[in-house]
Enzyme design. Structure first.
Site, PDB file in Angstrom:
ATOM      1  N   ALA A  75      -1.899  -2.016 -11.775  1.00 18.90           N
ATOM      2  CA  ALA A  75      -2.123  -0.811 -12.574  1.00 18.90           C
ATOM      3  C   ALA A  75      -1.463   0.378 -11.901  1.00 18.90           C
ATOM      4  CB  ALA A  75      -3.620  -0.556 -12.720  1.00 18.90           C
ATOM      5  N   GLU A  96       4.528  -4.001  -8.500  1.00 21.57           N
ATOM      6  CA  GLU A  96       3.481  -4.520  -7.615  1.00 21.57           C
ATOM      7  C   GLU A  96       3.543  -6.027  -7.390  1.00 21.57           C
ATOM      8  OE1 GLU A  96      -0.388  -3.134  -8.813  1.00 21.57           O
ATOM      9  OE2 GLU A  96       0.193  -1.032  -8.582  1.00 21.57           O
ATOM     10  N   GLU A 138       6.729   3.514  -0.702  1.00 21.56           N
ATOM     11  CA  GLU A 138       6.854   3.401   0.752  1.00 21.56           C
ATOM     12  C   GLU A 138       5.507   3.303   1.473  1.00 21.56           C
ATOM     13  OE1 GLU A 138       7.562   7.451   3.383  1.00 21.56           O
ATOM     14  OE2 GLU A 138       9.105   6.870   1.968  1.00 21.56           O
TER      15      GLU A 138
END
Length: 178
Positions: A75, A96, A138
């Site tokens: 999400a 992700e 990052e």
């Protein structure tokens, strides 16, 4: 709504993702109270990624608010208030997990914490997944794990999964598709 009226709103904190307000509310009996509001700036989207074998991809990541790792569906916040939530869900899936959806369809919409937050998350189901590459921010550290819906449902009822968007998404997916 005639018995509750906002008579003042004061910005207490302006953040990157949320703003925090102190609202003064007045009730039909004349009494007033201060209520907090956490206003999500852009909205969000989430996705239940289903592999061809029926397993669901989950992300494990540290959550500062709970001071622990959680197991969740992928999400994230929309890039702008105009970004369609299906585009956001597809982007977050690839960022992700490193998978791109061949098909994505709307499952449900959840209001995550209605007592003090206006965050709305549209949740999708992604299928026909193709392996690509992850594109983590990052300072984003995410493990990707595969689970059966049965194992995930057991984790909900044992208390291992507590995230509201994930709970709602997995239970809705199980009801609709299984």
């Amino acid at each position: 709504m005639d018995d509750v009226k906002r008579i003042n709103r004061e910005l207490m904190y302006e953040g990157a993702i949320v703003d925090i307000y102190s609202d003064t509310m007045q009730f039909s009996n004349g009494n007033t109270a201060k209520w907090d509001l956490v206003a999500h700036r852009k909205g969000a989207a989430a996705v239940v990624p289903v592999l061809d074998n029926g397993k669901i991809l989950m992300v494990k990541q540290y959550r500062n608010a709970l001071d622990r790792y959680t197991l969740e569906i992928p999400a994230g916040a929309r890039d702008s208030v105009d970004e369609p939530t299906d585009v956001c869900a597809a982007r977050e899936l690839e960022e992700e997990t490193g998978y791109r959806a061949g098909k994505i369809e709307k499952l449900i919409t959840v209001a995550t914490t209605v007592a003090f937050c206006n965050e709305i998350i549209d949740i999708y189901v992604a299928t026909e997944l193709e392996k690509t590459e992850r594109h983590l921010d990052e300072n984003e550290f995410v493990d990707v794990e595969e689970y059966s819906i049965e194992d995930l449902t057991d984790m909900i009822f044992s208390g291992k999964i507590q995230d509201s968007k994930t709970l709602g998404a997995l239970l809705a997916y199980n009801k609709k598709y299984k």
